[in-house]
Design a protein around this motif. Structure first.
Motif, PDB file in Angstrom:
ATOM      1  N   LEU A  32       6.596   9.736  -0.178  1.00 62.88           N
ATOM      2  CA  LEU A  32       6.262   8.442  -0.753  1.00 62.88           C
ATOM      3  C   LEU A  32       6.664   7.407   0.283  1.00 62.88           C
ATOM      4  O   LEU A  32       7.823   7.333   0.665  1.00 62.88           O
ATOM      5  CB  LEU A  32       7.077   8.249  -2.032  1.00 62.88           C
ATOM      6  N   ARG A  33       5.689   6.663   0.775  1.00 63.49           N
ATOM      7  CA  ARG A  33       6.006   5.673   1.799  1.00 63.49           C
ATOM      8  C   ARG A  33       5.101   4.465   1.601  1.00 63.49           C
ATOM      9  O   ARG A  33       4.007   4.590   1.048  1.00 63.49           O
ATOM     10  CB  ARG A  33       5.865   6.288   3.188  1.00 63.49           C
ATOM     11  N   ALA A  34       5.583   3.329   2.070  1.00 62.84           N
ATOM     12  CA  ALA A  34       4.836   2.107   1.782  1.00 62.84           C
ATOM     13  C   ALA A  34       4.537   1.324   3.046  1.00 62.84           C
ATOM     14  O   ALA A  34       5.336   1.277   3.974  1.00 62.84           O
ATOM     15  CB  ALA A  34       5.630   1.229   0.822  1.00 62.84           C
ATOM     16  N   ASP A  35       3.337   0.730   3.077  1.00 68.83           N
ATOM     17  CA  ASP A  35       3.030  -0.300   4.056  1.00 68.83           C
ATOM     18  C   ASP A  35       3.232  -1.619   3.313  1.00 68.83           C
ATOM     19  O   ASP A  35       2.695  -1.799   2.216  1.00 68.83           O
ATOM     20  CB  ASP A  35       1.572  -0.213   4.526  1.00 68.83           C
ATOM     21  N   LEU A  48      12.877  -1.048   2.543  1.00 66.75           N
ATOM     22  CA  LEU A  48      11.857  -1.913   1.943  1.00 66.75           C
ATOM     23  C   LEU A  48      12.406  -3.323   1.720  1.00 66.75           C
ATOM     24  O   LEU A  48      11.815  -4.312   2.145  1.00 66.75           O
ATOM     25  CB  LEU A  48      11.399  -1.302   0.613  1.00 66.75           C
ATOM     26  N   GLU A  49      13.567  -3.388   1.084  1.00 73.67           N
ATOM     27  CA  GLU A  49      14.158  -4.704   0.807  1.00 73.67           C
ATOM     28  C   GLU A  49      14.585  -5.409   2.083  1.00 73.67           C
ATOM     29  O   GLU A  49      14.322  -6.604   2.267  1.00 73.67           O
ATOM     30  CB  GLU A  49      15.365  -4.553  -0.123  1.00 73.67           C
ATOM     31  N   ASP A  50      15.255  -4.661   2.971  1.00 76.99           N
ATOM     32  CA  ASP A  50      15.748  -5.280   4.211  1.00 76.99           C
ATOM     33  C   ASP A  50      14.589  -5.799   5.056  1.00 76.99           C
ATOM     34  O   ASP A  50      14.649  -6.899   5.605  1.00 76.99           O
ATOM     35  CB  ASP A  50      16.567  -4.269   5.029  1.00 76.99           C
ATOM     36  N   ALA A  51      13.545  -4.993   5.179  1.00 77.29           N
ATOM     37  CA  ALA A  51      12.409  -5.390   6.019  1.00 77.29           C
ATOM     38  C   ALA A  51      11.730  -6.636   5.449  1.00 77.29           C
ATOM     39  O   ALA A  51      11.367  -7.551   6.193  1.00 77.29           O
ATOM     40  CB  ALA A  51      11.408  -4.239   6.129  1.00 77.29           C
ATOM     41  N   GLU A  94       0.885  -1.162   0.000  1.00 72.16           N
ATOM     42  CA  GLU A  94       0.000   0.000   0.000  1.00 72.16           C
ATOM     43  C   GLU A  94       0.921   1.209   0.000  1.00 72.16           C
ATOM     44  O   GLU A  94       1.617   1.458   0.975  1.00 72.16           O
ATOM     45  CB  GLU A  94      -0.873   0.004   1.254  1.00 72.16           C
ATOM     46  N   ILE A  95       0.966   1.922  -1.123  1.00 75.91           N
ATOM     47  CA  ILE A  95       1.890   3.052  -1.235  1.00 75.91           C
ATOM     48  C   ILE A  95       1.118   4.353  -1.029  1.00 75.91           C
ATOM     49  O   ILE A  95       0.102   4.602  -1.692  1.00 75.91           O
ATOM     50  CB  ILE A  95       2.581   3.069  -2.613  1.00 75.91           C
ATOM     51  N   HIS A  96       1.602   5.163  -0.104  1.00 76.48           N
ATOM     52  CA  HIS A  96       1.017   6.485   0.111  1.00 76.48           C
ATOM     53  C   HIS A  96       1.888   7.517  -0.562  1.00 76.48           C
ATOM     54  O   HIS A  96       3.087   7.547  -0.347  1.00 76.48           O
ATOM     55  CB  HIS A  96       0.949   6.807   1.600  1.00 76.48           C
ATOM     56  N   GLU A 100       2.094  -6.783   8.662  1.00 77.41           N
ATOM     57  CA  GLU A 100       2.158  -5.519   7.927  1.00 77.41           C
ATOM     58  C   GLU A 100       3.209  -4.617   8.569  1.00 77.41           C
ATOM     59  O   GLU A 100       3.250  -4.493   9.794  1.00 77.41           O
ATOM     60  CB  GLU A 100       0.786  -4.840   7.976  1.00 77.41           C
ATOM     61  N   MET A 101       4.064  -4.028   7.747  1.00 78.57           N
ATOM     62  CA  MET A 101       5.057  -3.063   8.259  1.00 78.57           C
ATOM     63  C   MET A 101       4.759  -1.707   7.660  1.00 78.57           C
ATOM     64  O   MET A 101       4.684  -1.562   6.441  1.00 78.57           O
ATOM     65  CB  MET A 101       6.461  -3.540   7.898  1.00 78.57           C
ATOM     66  N   LYS A 102       4.571  -0.726   8.523  1.00 78.64           N
ATOM     67  CA  LYS A 102       4.054   0.563   8.058  1.00 78.64           C
ATOM     68  C   LYS A 102       5.140   1.602   7.824  1.00 78.64           C
ATOM     69  O   LYS A 102       6.182   1.576   8.469  1.00 78.64           O
ATOM     70  CB  LYS A 102       3.071   1.106   9.101  1.00 78.64           C
ATOM     71  N   ASN A 103       4.827   2.530   6.918  1.00 73.21           N
ATOM     72  CA  ASN A 103       5.636   3.736   6.724  1.00 73.21           C
ATOM     73  C   ASN A 103       7.097   3.508   6.398  1.00 73.21           C
ATOM     74  O   ASN A 103       7.977   4.146   6.956  1.00 73.21           O
ATOM     75  CB  ASN A 103       5.543   4.634   7.959  1.00 73.21           C
ATOM     76  N   ILE A 104       7.353   2.604   5.469  1.00 77.52           N
ATOM     77  CA  ILE A 104       8.725   2.381   5.013  1.00 77.52           C
ATOM     78  C   ILE A 104       9.043   3.466   3.977  1.00 77.52           C
ATOM     79  O   ILE A 104       8.302   3.637   3.011  1.00 77.52           O
ATOM     80  CB  ILE A 104       8.839   0.981   4.362  1.00 77.52           C
TER      81      ILE A 104
END
Ligand code: ADP
Ligand code: ZN
Ligand code: MG
Length: 480
Positions: free
Chosen positions: A195-198, A226-229, A10-12, A216-220
Protein backbone atom coordinates in the motif's frame (compact mmCIF):
# COMPACT_ATOMS: atom_id res chain seq x y z
CA UNK A 1 -0.23 35.50 3.11
CA UNK A 2 -2.56 32.87 4.51
CA UNK A 3 -2.77 29.74 2.39
CA UNK A 4 -5.03 26.75 2.28
CA UNK A 5 -3.37 23.43 1.48
CA UNK A 6 -5.08 21.26 -1.13
CA UNK A 7 -4.20 17.57 -1.19
CA UNK A 8 -5.19 14.66 -3.41
CA UNK A 9 -3.93 11.08 -3.06
CA UNK A 10 -3.36 8.30 -5.56
CA UNK A 11 -3.16 5.12 -3.50
CA UNK A 12 -1.72 1.96 -5.03
CA UNK A 13 -2.73 -1.26 -3.38
CA UNK A 14 -1.38 -4.67 -4.26
CA UNK A 15 -4.19 -7.20 -4.42
CA UNK A 16 -3.81 -10.49 -2.59
CA UNK A 17 -4.41 -12.84 -5.46
CA UNK A 18 -2.32 -16.01 -5.66
CA UNK A 19 -1.27 -15.30 -9.24
CA UNK A 20 -0.42 -12.26 -11.33
CA UNK A 21 -2.89 -10.13 -13.27
CA UNK A 22 -2.22 -11.45 -16.80
CA UNK A 23 -0.36 -14.75 -16.29
CA UNK A 24 -0.18 -17.69 -13.90
CA UNK A 25 3.02 -16.67 -12.08
CA UNK A 26 2.89 -16.60 -8.29
CA UNK A 27 2.71 -13.24 -6.51
CA UNK A 28 4.59 -14.39 -3.39
CA UNK A 29 6.68 -11.67 -1.81
CA UNK A 30 10.38 -12.13 -1.06
CA UNK A 31 11.16 -15.01 -3.46
CA UNK A 32 14.55 -15.33 -5.11
CA UNK A 33 15.00 -12.80 -7.93
CA UNK A 34 13.38 -13.63 -11.27
CA UNK A 35 11.99 -17.00 -10.21
CA UNK A 36 8.34 -15.96 -10.68
CA UNK A 37 8.41 -14.99 -14.32
CA UNK A 38 7.13 -16.29 -17.63
CA UNK A 39 7.03 -15.08 -21.25
CA UNK A 40 3.86 -13.05 -20.55
CA UNK A 41 5.10 -11.00 -17.60
CA UNK A 42 8.54 -10.67 -19.18
CA UNK A 43 6.88 -9.10 -22.22
CA UNK A 44 8.36 -11.52 -24.73
CA UNK A 45 6.98 -11.22 -28.28
CA UNK A 46 4.19 -13.45 -29.51
CA UNK A 47 2.43 -14.14 -26.21
CA UNK A 48 -1.00 -13.03 -25.09
CA UNK A 49 -2.14 -11.85 -21.64
CA UNK A 50 -5.30 -13.18 -20.02
CA UNK A 51 -7.15 -11.32 -17.27
CA UNK A 52 -7.19 -12.90 -13.83
CA UNK A 53 -10.90 -12.91 -12.86
CA UNK A 54 -10.06 -12.51 -9.20
CA UNK A 55 -8.45 -9.16 -9.91
CA UNK A 56 -11.66 -7.89 -11.46
CA UNK A 57 -13.65 -9.25 -8.53
CA UNK A 58 -11.38 -7.57 -5.97
CA UNK A 59 -11.42 -4.26 -7.83
CA UNK A 60 -15.22 -4.29 -8.03
CA UNK A 61 -15.45 -5.08 -4.32
CA UNK A 62 -13.09 -2.21 -3.52
CA UNK A 63 -15.29 0.05 -5.65
CA UNK A 64 -18.49 -1.04 -3.96
CA UNK A 65 -16.98 -0.72 -0.48
CA UNK A 66 -16.03 2.89 -1.27
CA UNK A 67 -19.44 3.83 -2.67
CA UNK A 68 -18.32 3.92 -6.30
CA UNK A 69 -20.38 3.32 -9.40
CA UNK A 70 -19.14 0.18 -11.13
CA UNK A 71 -18.74 0.54 -14.87
CA UNK A 72 -20.38 -2.42 -16.55
CA UNK A 73 -18.23 -1.76 -19.60
CA UNK A 74 -14.59 -1.21 -18.74
CA UNK A 75 -11.35 -1.71 -20.64
CA UNK A 76 -7.58 -1.81 -20.37
CA UNK A 77 -5.20 0.70 -21.94
CA UNK A 78 -1.47 0.91 -22.49
CA UNK A 79 0.45 3.62 -20.66
CA UNK A 80 3.69 3.96 -22.58
CA UNK A 81 6.99 4.88 -21.01
CA UNK A 82 10.51 3.55 -20.81
CA UNK A 83 12.19 2.29 -17.66
CA UNK A 84 14.32 -0.83 -17.12
CA UNK A 85 11.78 -2.28 -14.66
CA UNK A 86 9.09 -2.26 -17.37
CA UNK A 87 9.94 -4.98 -19.91
CA UNK A 88 7.11 -4.23 -22.37
CA UNK A 89 7.76 -0.47 -22.34
CA UNK A 90 4.14 0.02 -21.46
CA UNK A 91 2.15 -0.59 -18.33
CA UNK A 92 -1.20 -2.20 -18.89
CA UNK A 93 -3.55 0.06 -16.95
CA UNK A 94 -6.95 1.68 -17.43
CA UNK A 95 -7.47 5.16 -18.81
CA UNK A 96 -10.87 6.48 -19.77
CA UNK A 97 -13.08 3.57 -18.71
CA UNK A 98 -11.90 2.48 -15.26
CA UNK A 99 -13.68 -0.29 -13.39
CA UNK A 100 -15.10 2.09 -10.73
CA UNK A 101 -15.79 5.83 -10.41
CA UNK A 102 -17.41 8.55 -8.30
CA UNK A 103 -17.11 7.10 -4.80
CA UNK A 104 -16.56 8.54 -1.33
CA UNK A 105 -15.44 7.65 2.16
CA UNK A 106 -15.97 9.49 5.43
CA UNK A 107 -13.11 10.42 7.72
CA UNK A 108 -13.01 11.80 11.27
CA UNK A 109 -10.44 14.39 12.23
CA UNK A 110 -10.60 16.28 15.54
CA UNK A 111 -14.12 15.08 16.14
CA UNK A 112 -15.31 16.38 12.76
CA UNK A 113 -16.68 14.04 10.12
CA UNK A 114 -15.77 14.88 6.55
CA UNK A 115 -16.50 13.26 3.21
CA UNK A 116 -13.63 12.67 0.79
CA UNK A 117 -14.63 11.95 -2.80
CA UNK A 118 -12.99 9.24 -4.88
CA UNK A 119 -12.48 10.06 -8.52
CA UNK A 120 -11.90 6.51 -9.68
CA UNK A 121 -10.45 3.09 -9.04
CA UNK A 122 -8.64 1.34 -11.84
CA UNK A 123 -6.74 -1.91 -12.27
CA UNK A 124 -3.17 -2.12 -13.45
CA UNK A 125 -0.03 -4.23 -13.31
CA UNK A 126 2.90 -3.46 -11.06
CA UNK A 127 6.35 -2.92 -12.55
CA UNK A 128 9.49 -4.85 -11.62
CA UNK A 129 11.98 -3.81 -9.03
CA UNK A 130 15.49 -2.46 -9.47
CA UNK A 131 17.89 -3.91 -6.93
CA UNK A 132 20.91 -1.64 -6.62
CA UNK A 133 24.37 -2.75 -5.52
CA UNK A 134 24.59 0.53 -3.59
CA UNK A 135 21.82 2.45 -1.90
CA UNK A 136 20.50 4.45 -4.85
CA UNK A 137 20.82 4.12 -8.60
CA UNK A 138 23.34 6.97 -8.61
CA UNK A 139 25.88 5.45 -6.25
CA UNK A 140 25.56 1.87 -7.56
CA UNK A 141 28.12 0.09 -9.74
CA UNK A 142 25.40 -2.30 -10.95
CA UNK A 143 21.66 -2.75 -10.62
CA UNK A 144 19.70 -5.97 -11.11
CA UNK A 145 16.17 -6.02 -12.41
CA UNK A 146 13.90 -8.35 -10.50
CA UNK A 147 10.80 -9.17 -12.55
CA UNK A 148 9.02 -11.11 -9.80
CA UNK A 149 6.83 -8.11 -9.08
CA UNK A 150 6.15 -7.39 -12.76
CA UNK A 151 2.47 -8.10 -13.36
CA UNK A 152 1.45 -8.25 -9.71
CA UNK A 153 -2.09 -6.83 -9.67
CA UNK A 154 -2.69 -3.36 -8.33
CA UNK A 155 -5.65 -1.12 -7.93
CA UNK A 156 -5.06 2.60 -8.00
CA UNK A 157 -7.50 4.61 -5.94
CA UNK A 158 -7.56 8.28 -6.94
CA UNK A 159 -9.12 10.87 -4.66
CA UNK A 160 -10.46 14.29 -5.50
CA UNK A 161 -8.31 17.10 -4.06
CA UNK A 162 -10.58 17.20 -1.00
CA UNK A 163 -8.06 17.10 1.83
CA UNK A 164 -6.59 20.19 3.45
CA UNK A 165 -4.10 18.96 6.05
CA UNK A 166 -1.65 16.16 6.72
CA UNK A 167 -4.02 14.85 9.40
CA UNK A 168 -6.89 14.61 6.90
CA UNK A 169 -4.70 12.86 4.34
CA UNK A 170 -3.58 10.39 6.98
CA UNK A 171 -7.14 9.73 8.15
CA UNK A 172 -8.17 9.15 4.54
CA UNK A 173 -5.36 6.71 3.87
CA UNK A 174 -6.10 4.90 7.14
CA UNK A 175 -9.73 4.59 6.13
CA UNK A 176 -8.83 3.17 2.73
CA UNK A 177 -6.44 0.70 4.36
CA UNK A 178 -9.07 -0.34 6.84
CA UNK A 179 -11.71 -0.88 4.14
CA UNK A 180 -9.32 -2.95 1.97
CA UNK A 181 -8.47 -5.08 5.00
CA UNK A 182 -12.12 -5.60 5.91
CA UNK A 183 -13.02 -6.75 2.41
CA UNK A 184 -9.87 -8.87 2.37
CA UNK A 185 -8.53 -7.87 -1.04
CA UNK A 186 -5.08 -6.68 0.03
CA UNK A 187 -2.60 -7.47 2.78
CA UNK A 188 -1.96 -3.72 3.10
CA UNK A 189 1.51 -4.34 4.51
CA UNK A 190 2.93 -0.89 4.00
CA UNK A 191 6.48 -1.92 4.85
CA UNK A 192 6.34 -4.43 1.97
CA UNK A 193 4.97 -1.78 -0.36
CA UNK A 194 1.51 -3.41 -0.57
CA UNK A 195 0.00 0.00 0.00
CA UNK A 196 1.70 3.18 -1.12
CA UNK A 197 0.59 6.65 -1.99
CA UNK A 198 1.47 9.39 -4.43
CA UNK A 199 0.71 12.65 -2.71
CA UNK A 200 -0.31 15.77 -4.65
CA UNK A 201 -0.03 19.04 -2.77
CA UNK A 202 -0.77 22.62 -3.78
CA UNK A 203 -1.52 25.86 -1.97
CA UNK A 204 -4.00 28.62 -2.69
CA UNK A 205 -4.90 31.83 -0.90
CA UNK A 206 -7.51 31.22 1.79
CA UNK A 207 -10.93 31.92 0.31
CA UNK A 208 -9.90 31.11 -3.25
CA UNK A 209 -11.50 28.16 -4.98
CA UNK A 210 -9.03 27.97 -7.85
CA UNK A 211 -6.49 25.15 -7.65
CA UNK A 212 -2.84 26.14 -7.36
CA UNK A 213 0.06 24.41 -9.12
CA UNK A 214 0.81 21.07 -7.46
CA UNK A 215 3.84 18.96 -6.80
CA UNK A 216 3.67 15.20 -6.53
CA UNK A 217 5.59 12.91 -4.15
CA UNK A 218 5.62 9.28 -5.18
CA UNK A 219 5.62 5.96 -3.37
CA UNK A 220 5.13 7.05 0.22
CA UNK A 221 4.75 3.88 2.26
CA UNK A 222 4.29 4.88 5.88
CA UNK A 223 1.82 7.12 7.67
CA UNK A 224 4.64 9.03 9.28
CA UNK A 225 6.31 9.79 5.94
CA UNK A 226 2.92 10.79 4.56
CA UNK A 227 2.37 13.38 7.27
CA UNK A 228 5.97 14.60 7.36
CA UNK A 229 6.20 14.96 3.59
CA UNK A 230 2.93 16.90 3.39
CA UNK A 231 3.86 19.23 6.24
CA UNK A 232 7.27 19.87 4.75
CA UNK A 233 5.84 20.49 1.30
CA UNK A 234 3.19 22.91 2.61
CA UNK A 235 5.91 24.99 4.29
CA UNK A 236 8.25 24.85 1.33
CA UNK A 237 5.57 26.01 -1.09
CA UNK A 238 4.45 28.80 1.27
CA UNK A 239 8.05 30.07 1.44
CA UNK A 240 8.38 30.03 -2.35
CA UNK A 241 5.09 31.90 -2.80
CA UNK A 242 5.86 34.41 -0.04
CA UNK A 243 9.13 35.21 -1.77
CA UNK A 244 7.19 36.02 -4.91
CA UNK A 245 8.19 32.76 -6.60
CA UNK A 246 6.17 30.25 -8.59
CA UNK A 247 5.57 26.56 -7.82
CA UNK A 248 6.87 24.33 -10.59
CA UNK A 249 4.70 21.35 -11.44
CA UNK A 250 7.12 18.54 -10.72
CA UNK A 251 7.66 15.15 -9.16
CA UNK A 252 9.60 15.32 -5.90
CA UNK A 253 10.95 12.56 -3.70
CA UNK A 254 10.59 12.44 0.05
CA UNK A 255 13.92 11.95 1.80
CA UNK A 256 13.06 10.54 5.23
CA UNK A 257 16.63 10.80 6.56
CA UNK A 258 16.88 14.51 5.80
CA UNK A 259 13.17 15.19 6.35
CA UNK A 260 12.87 17.14 3.10
CA UNK A 261 11.39 16.74 -0.39
CA UNK A 262 13.73 17.01 -3.36
CA UNK A 263 13.05 17.77 -6.99
CA UNK A 264 13.25 14.64 -9.15
CA UNK A 265 11.83 15.51 -12.56
CA UNK A 266 9.27 17.78 -14.15
CA UNK A 267 5.89 16.15 -14.00
CA UNK A 268 4.62 14.40 -17.08
CA UNK A 269 1.12 15.07 -18.39
CA UNK A 270 -1.26 12.35 -19.51
CA UNK A 271 -0.54 13.02 -23.20
CA UNK A 272 3.14 12.22 -22.58
CA UNK A 273 2.10 8.61 -22.02
CA UNK A 274 0.42 8.18 -25.41
CA UNK A 275 -2.36 6.14 -23.85
CA UNK A 276 -3.97 3.72 -26.30
CA UNK A 277 -6.50 0.90 -25.94
CA UNK A 278 -4.90 -2.45 -25.12
CA UNK A 279 -5.54 -4.55 -28.25
CA UNK A 280 -4.60 -7.87 -26.64
CA UNK A 281 -7.33 -7.85 -23.99
CA UNK A 282 -11.11 -7.89 -24.47
CA UNK A 283 -13.21 -5.30 -22.59
CA UNK A 284 -14.41 -6.26 -19.12
CA UNK A 285 -18.15 -6.60 -19.14
CA UNK A 286 -19.95 -7.06 -15.84
CA UNK A 287 -23.69 -7.56 -15.55
CA UNK A 288 -25.85 -5.72 -13.03
CA UNK A 289 -26.60 -9.10 -11.42
CA UNK A 290 -22.92 -9.86 -10.94
CA UNK A 291 -22.37 -6.45 -9.38
CA UNK A 292 -25.27 -7.02 -6.99
CA UNK A 293 -23.88 -10.43 -6.06
CA UNK A 294 -20.54 -8.83 -5.20
CA UNK A 295 -22.31 -6.16 -3.18
CA UNK A 296 -24.14 -8.83 -1.19
CA UNK A 297 -20.90 -10.69 -0.54
CA UNK A 298 -19.27 -7.72 1.20
CA UNK A 299 -18.76 -8.05 4.95
CA UNK A 300 -19.81 -5.42 7.46
CA UNK A 301 -17.58 -2.39 6.78
CA UNK A 302 -15.74 -0.26 9.36
CA UNK A 303 -18.29 2.58 9.59
CA UNK A 304 -21.22 0.20 9.99
CA UNK A 305 -19.38 -1.86 12.56
CA UNK A 306 -18.49 1.27 14.49
CA UNK A 307 -22.10 2.33 14.63
CA UNK A 308 -23.18 -1.14 15.69
CA UNK A 309 -20.68 -1.17 18.58
CA UNK A 310 -22.05 2.13 19.88
CA UNK A 311 -25.63 0.87 19.67
CA UNK A 312 -25.12 -2.71 20.78
CA UNK A 313 -22.59 -2.18 23.57
CA UNK A 314 -22.90 1.50 24.46
CA UNK A 315 -19.32 2.28 23.47
CA UNK A 316 -18.61 5.93 22.77
CA UNK A 317 -18.34 6.84 19.11
CA UNK A 318 -14.65 7.63 19.65
CA UNK A 319 -13.86 4.29 21.31
CA UNK A 320 -15.87 2.36 18.72
CA UNK A 321 -13.93 4.23 16.02
CA UNK A 322 -10.62 3.03 17.43
CA UNK A 323 -11.77 -0.54 18.02
CA UNK A 324 -13.13 -0.88 14.47
CA UNK A 325 -10.28 0.98 12.74
CA UNK A 326 -8.71 -2.34 11.86
CA UNK A 327 -10.51 -5.55 11.20
CA UNK A 328 -8.01 -7.41 13.36
CA UNK A 329 -8.74 -5.20 16.37
CA UNK A 330 -12.50 -5.43 15.86
CA UNK A 331 -12.23 -9.22 15.80
CA UNK A 332 -10.00 -9.23 18.86
CA UNK A 333 -12.64 -7.18 20.67
CA UNK A 334 -15.37 -9.64 19.64
CA UNK A 335 -13.29 -12.52 20.95
CA UNK A 336 -12.70 -10.78 24.30
CA UNK A 337 -16.39 -10.17 24.87
CA UNK A 338 -17.16 -13.72 23.78
CA UNK A 339 -15.73 -14.63 27.21
CA UNK A 340 -18.81 -12.96 28.66
CA UNK A 341 -17.27 -9.76 29.94
CA UNK A 342 -18.34 -6.13 29.95
CA UNK A 343 -17.79 -4.53 26.54
CA UNK A 344 -16.61 -1.19 27.90
CA UNK A 345 -14.03 -2.90 30.11
CA UNK A 346 -12.88 -4.93 27.11
CA UNK A 347 -12.54 -1.78 24.97
CA UNK A 348 -10.61 0.00 27.73
CA UNK A 349 -8.11 -2.81 28.17
CA UNK A 350 -7.57 -3.05 24.42
CA UNK A 351 -7.08 0.70 23.99
CA UNK A 352 -4.87 1.15 27.06
CA UNK A 353 -2.62 -1.64 28.37
CA UNK A 354 -2.79 -3.87 25.30
CA UNK A 355 -2.16 -1.09 22.74
CA UNK A 356 0.56 0.46 24.89
CA UNK A 357 2.45 -2.85 25.07
CA UNK A 358 1.95 -3.63 21.39
CA UNK A 359 3.24 -0.20 20.38
CA UNK A 360 6.23 -0.45 22.70
CA UNK A 361 7.27 -3.70 21.05
CA UNK A 362 6.14 -2.72 17.57
CA UNK A 363 3.75 -5.67 17.29
CA UNK A 364 0.44 -5.94 15.48
CA UNK A 365 -2.58 -7.12 17.41
CA UNK A 366 -2.39 -10.47 15.59
CA UNK A 367 1.07 -10.92 17.10
CA UNK A 368 -0.06 -10.04 20.61
CA UNK A 369 1.42 -12.37 23.25
CA UNK A 370 -1.85 -11.95 25.15
CA UNK A 371 -4.61 -13.35 23.01
CA UNK A 372 -8.24 -12.26 23.24
CA UNK A 373 -9.29 -15.33 25.19
CA UNK A 374 -6.82 -14.76 28.01
CA UNK A 375 -7.61 -11.05 28.19
CA UNK A 376 -11.30 -11.95 28.44
CA UNK A 377 -10.58 -14.47 31.21
CA UNK A 378 -8.61 -11.83 33.09
CA UNK A 379 -11.36 -9.22 32.85
CA UNK A 380 -13.72 -11.86 34.15
CA UNK A 381 -11.55 -12.23 37.26
CA UNK A 382 -11.99 -8.51 37.88
CA UNK A 383 -15.74 -8.75 37.29
CA UNK A 384 -16.18 -11.55 39.79
CA UNK A 385 -14.03 -9.87 42.44
CA UNK A 386 -11.13 -12.35 42.38
CA UNK A 387 -8.68 -9.55 41.62
CA UNK A 388 -8.88 -5.78 41.78
CA UNK A 389 -8.46 -3.58 38.72
CA UNK A 390 -5.10 -2.54 40.09
CA UNK A 391 -3.83 -6.07 40.57
CA UNK A 392 -5.07 -6.85 37.07
CA UNK A 393 -2.36 -4.56 35.74
CA UNK A 394 0.22 -6.83 37.35
CA UNK A 395 -1.53 -9.94 36.06
CA UNK A 396 -1.52 -8.44 32.57
CA UNK A 397 2.24 -7.86 32.71
CA UNK A 398 2.71 -11.49 33.79
CA UNK A 399 0.44 -12.75 31.02
CA UNK A 400 2.53 -10.82 28.51
CA UNK A 401 5.57 -12.84 29.60
CA UNK A 402 3.99 -16.30 29.77
CA UNK A 403 1.28 -18.39 28.16
CA UNK A 404 -0.36 -19.27 31.47
CA UNK A 405 -4.05 -18.60 31.93
CA UNK A 406 -4.72 -15.65 34.24
CA UNK A 407 -6.23 -17.89 36.97
CA UNK A 408 -2.95 -19.74 37.25
CA UNK A 409 -0.92 -16.54 37.41
CA UNK A 410 -3.18 -15.14 40.12
CA UNK A 411 -2.86 -18.35 42.13
CA UNK A 412 0.89 -18.83 41.62
CA UNK A 413 1.71 -15.23 42.52
CA UNK A 414 -0.74 -15.10 45.41
CA UNK A 415 -2.63 -12.21 43.90
CA UNK A 416 -6.16 -13.17 44.93
CA UNK A 417 -8.00 -10.18 46.30
CA UNK A 418 -8.51 -10.16 50.07
CA UNK A 419 -12.24 -9.95 50.63
CA UNK A 420 -12.21 -11.47 54.07
CA UNK A 421 -13.17 -8.66 56.50
CA UNK A 422 -11.30 -10.13 59.43
CA UNK A 423 -8.08 -10.30 57.42
CA UNK A 424 -8.32 -6.64 56.45
CA UNK A 425 -9.58 -5.41 59.80
CA UNK A 426 -6.33 -6.03 61.69
CA UNK A 427 -4.37 -4.07 59.11
CA UNK A 428 -6.89 -1.24 59.21
CA UNK A 429 -6.50 -1.04 63.00
CA UNK A 430 -2.69 -0.99 62.70
CA UNK A 431 -2.72 1.76 60.11
CA UNK A 432 -5.11 3.88 62.22
CA UNK A 433 -2.87 3.42 65.24
CA UNK A 434 0.32 4.27 63.34
CA UNK A 435 -0.96 7.38 61.55
CA UNK A 436 -2.40 9.64 64.24
CA UNK A 437 -1.85 12.77 62.18
CA UNK A 438 -3.94 11.68 59.21
CA UNK A 439 -6.61 10.37 61.57
CA UNK A 440 -6.72 13.71 63.37
CA UNK A 441 -6.99 15.63 60.12
CA UNK A 442 -9.82 13.41 58.95
CA UNK A 443 -11.70 13.87 62.20
CA UNK A 444 -11.14 17.63 61.97
CA UNK A 445 -13.16 17.53 58.74
CA UNK A 446 -10.45 17.07 56.13
CA UNK A 447 -12.06 14.07 54.49
CA UNK A 448 -9.31 13.80 51.91
CA UNK A 449 -6.89 12.64 54.59
CA UNK A 450 -8.48 9.20 54.26
CA UNK A 451 -6.57 8.73 51.01
CA UNK A 452 -3.26 8.44 52.82
CA UNK A 453 -4.70 5.77 55.10
CA UNK A 454 -6.16 3.77 52.21
CA UNK A 455 -2.77 3.98 50.51
CA UNK A 456 -1.04 2.55 53.58
CA UNK A 457 -3.47 -0.34 53.79
CA UNK A 458 -3.14 -1.17 50.11
CA UNK A 459 0.60 -1.07 50.50
CA UNK A 460 0.51 -3.38 53.50
CA UNK A 461 -1.63 -5.87 51.56
CA UNK A 462 0.46 -5.48 48.38
CA UNK A 463 -2.59 -4.06 46.64
CA UNK A 464 -4.66 -7.15 47.28
CA UNK A 465 -7.24 -5.73 49.67
CA UNK A 466 -10.61 -5.10 48.10
CA UNK A 467 -10.59 -1.28 47.83
CA UNK A 468 -14.34 -0.83 48.49
CA UNK A 469 -14.07 -2.99 51.58
CA UNK A 470 -11.07 -1.01 52.84
CA UNK A 471 -12.98 2.23 52.38
CA UNK A 472 -16.03 0.94 54.19
CA UNK A 473 -14.07 -0.43 57.12
CA UNK A 474 -11.99 2.72 57.47
CA UNK A 475 -14.89 5.16 57.42
CA UNK A 476 -16.84 2.94 59.82
CA UNK A 477 -13.98 2.91 62.32
CA UNK A 478 -13.05 6.58 61.93
CA UNK A 479 -16.62 7.82 62.12
CA UNK A 480 -17.50 5.78 65.21
P1 ADP B 1 -1.83 12.34 -12.54
O1 ADP B 1 -1.11 12.72 -11.30
O2 ADP B 1 -1.66 10.89 -12.82
O3 ADP B 1 -1.50 13.22 -13.68
P2 ADP B 1 -4.45 13.58 -12.01
O4 ADP B 1 -4.17 14.83 -12.75
O5 ADP B 1 -5.76 12.95 -12.26
O6 ADP B 1 -3.41 12.44 -12.31
O7 ADP B 1 -4.35 13.90 -10.46
C1 ADP B 1 -3.89 13.01 -9.56
C2 ADP B 1 -4.18 13.44 -8.13
O8 ADP B 1 -3.79 14.78 -7.91
C3 ADP B 1 -5.63 13.37 -7.75
O9 ADP B 1 -5.71 12.73 -6.48
C4 ADP B 1 -6.08 14.80 -7.67
O10 ADP B 1 -7.07 14.97 -6.68
C5 ADP B 1 -4.82 15.51 -7.27
N1 ADP B 1 -4.74 16.88 -7.73
C6 ADP B 1 -4.99 17.35 -8.97
N2 ADP B 1 -4.77 18.68 -9.02
C7 ADP B 1 -4.36 19.05 -7.78
C8 ADP B 1 -3.97 20.30 -7.19
N3 ADP B 1 -3.93 21.43 -7.90
N4 ADP B 1 -3.62 20.30 -5.90
C9 ADP B 1 -3.62 19.17 -5.19
N5 ADP B 1 -3.98 17.98 -5.68
C10 ADP B 1 -4.34 17.92 -6.95
ZN1 ZN C 1 4.30 -14.52 -15.62
MG1 MG D 1 -0.15 11.24 -10.22
Amino acid sequence: MEYEAVIGLEIHSELKTATKIFCGCATTFGAEQNTHTCPVCLGLPGVLPKVNKRVVEFAIKAGLATNCTINQYSKFDRKNYYYPDLPKNWQTSQYDLPIAEHGWVDIDVDGQRKRIRLTRIHMEEDAGKLVHSGTTIKDSATSNVDYNRTGVPLIEIVSEPDMHSAAEARAYMEKIKSILEYIDVSNCRMEEGNLRADINVSLRPVGSDKLGTRTEMKNINSFKSLEDAINYEIERQADVLDDGGKIIQETRTWNPEKGITQSMRSKEDAHDYRYMPEPDLPPIITSAEEIEAFRKSLPELPDARRERLTKEYGLSDYDAGIITSSRAMAEYFDNVIAEGVDAKAAANWIMSDLSKNLNAENLTIEQSPVDAKRLGQMIKLIDNGTISGKIAKTVFVEMWKSTDPPEKIVKDKGLVQITDTSAIEGIVDDVIANNPKAVEEYKAGKKKAIGALVGQIMKATKGKANPQMVNQLLTKKLDS
